[in-house]
Enzyme design. Sequence first.
Site, short mmCIF file in Angstrom:
data_model
loop_
_atom_site.label_atom_id
_atom_site.label_comp_id
_atom_site.label_asym_id
_atom_site.label_seq_id
_atom_site.Cartn_x
_atom_site.Cartn_y
_atom_site.Cartn_z
N CYS A 328 0.87 -1.11 -0.08
CA CYS A 328 0.12 -0.06 0.02
C CYS A 328 0.89 1.34 0.09
O CYS A 328 0.35 2.29 0.37
CB CYS A 328 -0.71 0.11 1.11
SG CYS A 328 -2.10 -1.26 1.28
N ASP A 329 2.22 1.07 -0.39
CA ASP A 329 3.03 2.32 -0.34
C ASP A 329 3.18 2.83 -1.81
O ASP A 329 3.39 2.25 -2.62
CB ASP A 329 4.37 1.76 0.33
CG ASP A 329 5.27 3.09 0.47
OD1 ASP A 329 5.57 3.30 1.25
OD2 ASP A 329 5.68 3.72 -0.68
#
EC number: 4.1.1.17
Length: 392
Positions: A328-329
């Site tokens: 999720c980065d």
Amino acid sequence: MSTTLDRIRGFLAEHDPPTPCLVIDVDTVLERYHALAATFDGCRIQYAVKANPEPAVLRALVAAGASFDVASPAEIELCLAAGAAPETLSYGNTVKKRADIAFAHRAGVREYVIEAESDLVNVAEEAQGAQVSVRLLVEAPASVTPFGRKFGCAADQAVPLLLRAAELGLDPAGVSFHVGSQQLDTGAWDLAIASAAKVFTATAEHGVPLRRLNVGGGIGVGYTGPVPAPADYAAAIGAALREHLPGQAPEVVLEPGRAIVAEAGLVRCEVVLVSRKSADDAERWVYLDIGRYNGLAETENEAIAYRLEVVTDHSAADGPVIIAGPTCDGDDVLYQRTPYRLPLSLRPGDRIDILSAGAYTASYSSVAFNGIPPLRTYCIHSIHEGRPRSAE
Ligand SMILES: Cc1ncc(COP(=O)(O)O)c(C=O)c1O
């Protein structure tokens, strides 16, 4: 005779391990080690453990007679557990705690690389009589993954540090440097050796002759583009030694990491998602189950452009893609400037092989970002020491 890829793909076909995973062919590690030792005849080959600290890799290199560059107590323990003699370890990290030096000394490590007075004093107090080398900050041409100005000190700092080492009862052994990893300009060593030679001359004038020159790692690997051959590096280093240190014949230490393990490893991964962000976008986004945080740290700034091979059979038609990791980065995007093309029919579940991925992959993998475990490594051996091919 089977190739590295044949052996690794044979293992993957037989065992079909969950992806992503790294498979290291230990025979190739040994073959690269022996080839470098033959090319850099007379040099000590000190494997940089950080590149891939797998126990099976270390055990094989111990048996082959390698020395080791270690950067922490944990790397020391790994080498000793693999059977390395402590005298074959060099503590190459200039950033270390006093307690780490004490640990290394108790473990029998006798060589320490320093770049600052406080570390030198810690070595003098915690590792009495140890061999000390000073790391030089070299103004080398940028490598593919450069160190910038992070490590080392200028020659005018190195000289007083080595003289002080002698005063403190240490053994001032020499100078080390690293011209940056994946250094494609062999001329980098000429600049660095010229600077090291000034330190040799200046300390000798003060009655402290040096005997060792550690020329670091930096030997390049052909990921997607051409690189100089190991013999080109050896020729450049040899010429620089003859020019800048004539008649001195110091002990030369080569500290390769990447050049020993990169081509011995392959990562098999899986496509998780293919997304076209809008109907008229030329590029599709391809999300893999491996990214920046679970093994592909060296894609930062798109520094290392790995060769990708789609395993699943597809029609020949392909198109441009942006390749991203699974987390999720927002920084977990592998390639958006480097042009990559993948089959138009690519879909989730397809397998992709990432070639020459044995160096700086598993060792950089985070422990659990987004709950994703570290990159799993399998080491395979073919027949040596009478053992059948096996996986660990
Ligand atoms: C002190 C030291 N020596 C050797 C190496 C190995 O360099 P390479 O993998 O470019 O051969 C490194 C890599 O970071 C290093 O920091």
